[in-house]
Motif scaffolding. Structure first.
Motif, mmCIF file in Angstrom:
data_model
loop_
_atom_site.group_PDB
_atom_site.id
_atom_site.type_symbol
_atom_site.label_atom_id
_atom_site.label_comp_id
_atom_site.label_asym_id
_atom_site.label_seq_id
_atom_site.Cartn_x
_atom_site.Cartn_y
_atom_site.Cartn_z
ATOM 1 N N ASP A 11 0.837 -1.211 0.000
ATOM 2 C CA ASP A 11 0.000 0.000 0.000
ATOM 3 C C ASP A 11 0.866 1.253 0.000
ATOM 4 O OD1 ASP A 11 -2.311 -1.533 0.050
ATOM 5 O OD2 ASP A 11 -2.675 -1.235 2.198
ATOM 6 N N TRP A 12 1.869 1.273 0.854
ATOM 7 C CA TRP A 12 2.743 2.432 0.959
ATOM 8 C C TRP A 12 3.537 2.637 -0.327
ATOM 9 C CZ3 TRP A 12 8.287 2.681 1.595
ATOM 10 C CH2 TRP A 12 8.753 3.972 1.857
ATOM 11 N N LEU A 13 4.099 1.564 -0.862
ATOM 12 C CA LEU A 13 4.907 1.690 -2.070
ATOM 13 C C LEU A 13 4.082 2.172 -3.260
ATOM 14 C CD1 LEU A 13 7.091 -1.499 -1.644
ATOM 15 C CD2 LEU A 13 7.945 0.858 -1.689
ATOM 16 N N VAL A 14 2.913 1.566 -3.482
ATOM 17 C CA VAL A 14 2.117 1.962 -4.654
ATOM 18 C C VAL A 14 1.560 3.370 -4.515
ATOM 19 C CG1 VAL A 14 1.554 -0.410 -5.327
ATOM 20 C CG2 VAL A 14 -0.073 0.906 -3.936
ATOM 21 N N SER A 15 1.533 3.910 -3.310
ATOM 22 C CA SER A 15 1.059 5.293 -3.153
ATOM 23 C C SER A 15 2.000 6.281 -3.836
ATOM 24 C CB SER A 15 0.862 5.642 -1.671
ATOM 25 O OG SER A 15 2.097 5.754 -1.003
ATOM 26 N N ALA A 16 3.187 5.829 -4.227
ATOM 27 C CA ALA A 16 4.121 6.678 -4.973
ATOM 28 C C ALA A 16 3.775 6.727 -6.457
ATOM 29 C CB ALA A 16 5.547 6.170 -4.796
ATOM 30 N N ALA A 17 2.927 5.826 -6.906
ATOM 31 C CA ALA A 17 2.575 5.754 -8.323
ATOM 32 C C ALA A 17 1.479 6.756 -8.664
ATOM 33 C CB ALA A 17 2.113 4.334 -8.668
ATOM 34 N N PRO A 18 1.473 7.252 -9.894
ATOM 35 C CA PRO A 18 0.402 8.158 -10.316
ATOM 36 C C PRO A 18 -0.980 7.510 -10.214
ATOM 37 C CG PRO A 18 2.192 8.170 -11.918
ATOM 38 C CD PRO A 18 2.486 7.082 -10.918
ATOM 39 N N ASP A 19 -1.062 6.210 -10.498
ATOM 40 C CA ASP A 19 -2.313 5.457 -10.385
ATOM 41 C C ASP A 19 -2.024 4.224 -9.531
ATOM 42 O OD1 ASP A 19 -4.591 3.882 -10.628
ATOM 43 O OD2 ASP A 19 -4.821 4.266 -12.775
ATOM 44 N N PRO A 20 -2.177 4.338 -8.208
ATOM 45 C CA PRO A 20 -1.814 3.227 -7.325
ATOM 46 C C PRO A 20 -2.522 1.909 -7.641
ATOM 47 C CG PRO A 20 -2.094 5.215 -6.051
ATOM 48 C CD PRO A 20 -2.560 5.527 -7.446
ATOM 49 N N ASP A 21 -3.810 1.955 -7.982
ATOM 50 C CA ASP A 21 -4.533 0.712 -8.270
ATOM 51 C C ASP A 21 -3.988 0.023 -9.511
ATOM 52 O OD1 ASP A 21 -6.168 0.982 -6.029
ATOM 53 O OD2 ASP A 21 -7.671 2.142 -7.133
ATOM 54 N N ALA A 22 -3.732 0.784 -10.562
ATOM 55 C CA ALA A 22 -3.166 0.204 -11.785
ATOM 56 C C ALA A 22 -1.770 -0.345 -11.519
ATOM 57 C CB ALA A 22 -3.131 1.248 -12.894
ATOM 58 N N CYS A 23 -0.995 0.381 -10.726
ATOM 59 C CA CYS A 23 0.344 -0.082 -10.379
ATOM 60 C C CYS A 23 0.279 -1.417 -9.634
ATOM 61 C CB CYS A 23 1.058 0.969 -9.529
ATOM 62 S SG CYS A 23 2.709 0.474 -8.989
ATOM 63 N N LEU A 36 8.397 -0.424 -11.633
ATOM 64 C CA LEU A 36 9.146 0.825 -11.600
ATOM 65 C C LEU A 36 8.321 1.842 -10.831
ATOM 66 C CD1 LEU A 36 10.423 1.141 -15.277
ATOM 67 C CD2 LEU A 36 11.795 0.697 -13.249
ATOM 68 N N LEU A 37 8.949 2.501 -9.865
ATOM 69 C CA LEU A 37 8.290 3.559 -9.113
ATOM 70 C C LEU A 37 9.151 4.810 -9.181
ATOM 71 C CD1 LEU A 37 6.979 1.647 -5.980
ATOM 72 C CD2 LEU A 37 5.633 2.540 -7.890
ATOM 73 N N GLU A 38 8.479 5.949 -9.256
ATOM 74 C CA GLU A 38 9.194 7.210 -9.370
ATOM 75 C C GLU A 38 9.737 7.648 -8.015
ATOM 76 O OE1 GLU A 38 8.702 11.610 -11.382
ATOM 77 O OE2 GLU A 38 6.933 10.359 -11.115
ATOM 78 N N ALA A 39 10.995 8.003 -8.011
ATOM 79 C CA ALA A 39 11.617 8.557 -6.810
ATOM 80 C C ALA A 39 11.265 10.039 -6.726
ATOM 81 C CB ALA A 39 13.122 8.362 -6.865
ATOM 82 N N GLY A 40 11.483 10.627 -5.567
ATOM 83 C CA GLY A 40 11.322 12.049 -5.398
ATOM 84 C C GLY A 40 9.987 12.487 -4.828
ATOM 85 N N ARG A 41 9.024 11.589 -4.793
ATOM 86 C CA ARG A 41 7.721 11.961 -4.243
ATOM 87 C C ARG A 41 7.619 11.566 -2.772
ATOM 88 N NH1 ARG A 41 2.299 9.402 -5.230
ATOM 89 N NH2 ARG A 41 0.895 10.884 -4.248
ATOM 90 N N LEU A 42 7.715 10.284 -2.495
ATOM 91 C CA LEU A 42 7.665 9.785 -1.115
ATOM 92 C C LEU A 42 9.057 9.544 -0.551
ATOM 93 C CD1 LEU A 42 4.766 7.167 -1.240
ATOM 94 C CD2 LEU A 42 4.664 9.557 -0.542
ATOM 95 N N TRP A 43 10.001 9.377 -1.428
ATOM 96 C CA TRP A 43 11.371 9.092 -1.010
ATOM 97 C C TRP A 43 12.328 9.436 -2.142
ATOM 98 C CZ3 TRP A 43 7.872 5.072 -1.952
ATOM 99 C CH2 TRP A 43 8.060 4.421 -3.159
ATOM 100 N N THR A 126 4.930 1.891 7.188
ATOM 101 C CA THR A 126 4.750 3.078 8.040
ATOM 102 C C THR A 126 5.312 4.342 7.410
ATOM 103 O OG1 THR A 126 6.834 2.810 9.220
ATOM 104 C CG2 THR A 126 4.893 1.660 10.135
ATOM 105 N N GLY A 127 6.115 4.182 6.374
ATOM 106 C CA GLY A 127 6.755 5.340 5.762
ATOM 107 C C GLY A 127 8.093 5.693 6.380
#
Length: 150
Positions: A11-23, A36-43, A126-127
């Motif tokens: 849940d935490w990791l996919v929250s970094a994606a533009p579309d978490p459900d699709a990810c 692949l997840l984009e850096a710079g948003r959550l970490w 937990t982030g």
């Protein structure tokens, strides 16, 4: 890692994606178990080359603070520490590369075996991220220990 812990981590990791459900759907179907997840948003990710990654992680583990998620390739040639966003913008260090805004990282599904990359310290959902100051001190300790071996 428990199923609940793995679910929270996903849940935490996919929250970094533009579309978490699709990810999440794509990740769960991926036979390689990575996305692949984009850096710079959550970490951001600080990537340590060569043999300093593991000793730095060991030095962090001896400290008082919890270590955030840590990635590694299976050969141990690179270790990636997830740190707070914005860390890479001000990081100066030889042998350390930063993945911040506009960069993408390969992320294995927590709790599953994958090819090529794995969690040394999996996310707990937990982030929690690695403190950059503690990481810098751990890297200094790893370099000093290596110098003593020579």
């Amino acid at each position: 890692m428990t199923a609940t812990g793995a679910d929270a981590a996903v849940d935490w990791l996919v929250s970094a994606a533009p579309d978490p459900d699709a990810c999440r759907r794509a990740w769960e179907r991926n036979p390689l178990g990575v996305t692949l997840l984009e850096a710079g948003r959550l970490w951001d990710v600080l990537i340590v080359e060569g043999p300093l990654g593991r000793p730095a992680l060991e030095a962090l583990a001896r400290g008082r603070e919890r270590t955030g998620p840590v990635l590694s390739d299976f050969r141990g040639a690179r270790t990636g520490f997830l740190v707070p966003p914005g860390t890479t913008a001000g990081w100066l260090g030889t042998g350390v590369r930063g993945a911040g805004p506009g960069t993408w990282i390969v992320v294995p599904y927590p709790g599953r075996a994958t090819g090529g990359v794995r969690w040394l310290v999996p996310p707990d959902g937990t982030g929690t991220l690695t403190d950059p100051v503690a990481l810098e001190l751990a890297l200094h300790a790893a370099v000093a220990a290596r110098a003593r071996e020579w």
